[in-house]
Design an enzyme around this catalytic site. Structure first.
Site: not given
Ligand code: LLP
Length: 386
Positions: A235, A270, A312, A337-338
């Site tokens: 996160g 992470p 997003y 094409c979008e």
């Molecule tokens: N742990 C779990 C259970 C998760 O669902 C995620 C991400 C992470 C860890 C890793 O989170 P991070 O540190 O990368 O924030 N596709 C989206 C992000 C989707 C995140 C999904 N889960 C984007 O491009 O921003």
């Protein structure tokens, strides 16, 4: 990581035009050094935690192998990611399995290899994991993924710890889940898991994870359940503008008061913070159109190669690979094409022409991993600078 030398963009010491000439475009280029720097920052801030890197951000085999060599574990959400992590040399006892729809096949494989924990996503998942463990004569180590039902400021798609989200066990079911797990000889309760969202850039958004986890550890222990570990998810967000951003040290400072004296092993997952800045996507300008009082720079990759802007509304910096004098404001658009296939509007660029190269920055996380074959375009290739 990236810098200009005599107006030519370099990744570490490699000139980007050389890569494009040798390998073609569109191409994802990653710096292994940058990833390593970021892992070290996390490890220094969390010396006793398991860093279970979220493979969904970027599961390039060499990146995973490098992370394995640095002592990282992995968070996997599919059989594909599990296999990739194991092939890269990440020990199964450092792998946690996430997912809200783990298939029987995925559960069985993870049990066979002996993963560290399944993060259970639902009360309904408990009998499923139990049945497979019983059949295999195994004991499944599990953690309860708690959905605390928070209200966060991140993009709705990235907000998974909120009321109404389909992820995690809601607070009212947590004790029931703990009871179901401990009643089974084929399940072993190891810990709890909270991942409340992604791309969180304020400490106020990140801090509740530790506060709530600590509260749940106490509640579960009061009810007689053993809790050995807490997994606080991923996160930690980055700055897509190149501005200041939070570091793992900031996170530790915010979490420490809640975790002190709790006597649990800590796991973090992470993804973005480790790899996002380490990747660029190099694209070639195909055509420059002037219409409706705007300039459209059409490049050879769009939402097929990098979905984040279309999905997003994410804005990534776009820079010329070779700097030249002059300025234009342009919308950078993809070839699909979008009408959603816009990488971004109103970018300040030099007066680019067909054949020029552009680099889209900070795409090391959720770039290539979310690429697709829309319009039957091939998934971009990747190259690692090490
Ligand atoms: N742990 C779990 C259970 C998760 O669902 C995620 C991400 C992470 C860890 C890793 O989170 P991070 O540190 O990368 O924030 N596709 C989206 C992000 C989707 C995140 C999904 N889960 C984007 O491009 O921003």
């Amino acid at each position: 990581m990236w810098h200009y030398k005599e107006d030519i963009l370099h990744i570490e010491s490699t000139p980007v035009p050389k890569i494009a000439a040798e390998v073609g475009t569109p191409i994802y280029v990653y710096s292994l050094q940058e990833i390593e720097r970021r892992v070290h920052a996390y490890q220094q801030a969390f010396p006793n935690a398991l860093l279970a890197y979220a493979c969904k951000a970027n599961a390039h085999p060499r990146i995973l192998a490098h992370l394995a060599s640095l002592g990282c574990g992995a968070d996997v959400v599919s059989l594909g990611e599990l296999t990739r992590a194991l092939d890269a040399g990440i020990p199964p006892e450092h792998i946690v399995v996430n997912g809200n729809a783990k298939t029987d096949e995925e559960i069985a494989r993870a049990l066979e290899v002996g993963v560290l924990a399944f993060n259970l996503d639902a009360v309904e998942e408990i009998p499923r994991v139990e049945a497979i463990a019983r059949e295999l004569g195994a004991i499944a180590p599990v953690a309860l993924r708690i959905n605390p039902g928070l209200d966060l400021h991140t993009h709705p798609h990235l907000r998974v710890g909120a009321v109404g989200s389909h992820f995690g066990i809601p607070p009212h079911d947590v004790l029931r889940a703990a009871e179901m797990v401990t009643a089974s000889p084929h399940l072993r309760l190891r810990g709890i898991h909270l991942h409340i969202g992604s791309q969180l850039t304020q400490l106020e958004e990140l801090q509740p994870t530790a506060r709530l986890a600590a509260r749940w550890v106490r509640t579960l222990r009061e009810h007689g359940y053993k809790v050995q570990h807490i997994n606080l998810g991923g996160g930690l967000g980055i700055s897509y503008e190149g501005g200041p951003e939070l570091t793992p040290t900031d996170l530790v400072a915010a979490w420490h008061p809640h975790l002190e004296g709790l006597n649990v092993h800590l796991i973090v997952e992470p993804g973005r913070w480790i790899v996002a800045h380490a990747g660029i996507l190099v694209v070639r300008v195909v055509q420059v159109k002037r219409a409706w009082g705007r300039t459209f720079v059409a490049v050879n990759a769009g939402m097929n190669a990098l979905l984040r802007p279309a999905l997003y509304g994410a804005r990534h910096r776009i820079v010329p690979v070779v700097r030249k004098p002059g300025e234009i404001y342009a919308d950078v658009v993809g070839p699909n094409c979008e009408s959603a296939d816009v990488l971004g509007r109103d970018y300040l660029l030099p007066p680019v022409e067909p054949g020029d190269l552009l680099a889209i920055l900070d795409v090391g996380a959720y770039g290539r991993s979310m690429a697709n074959t829309y319009n039957l375009r091939p998934i971009p290739r990747e190259i690692i600078i090490s």
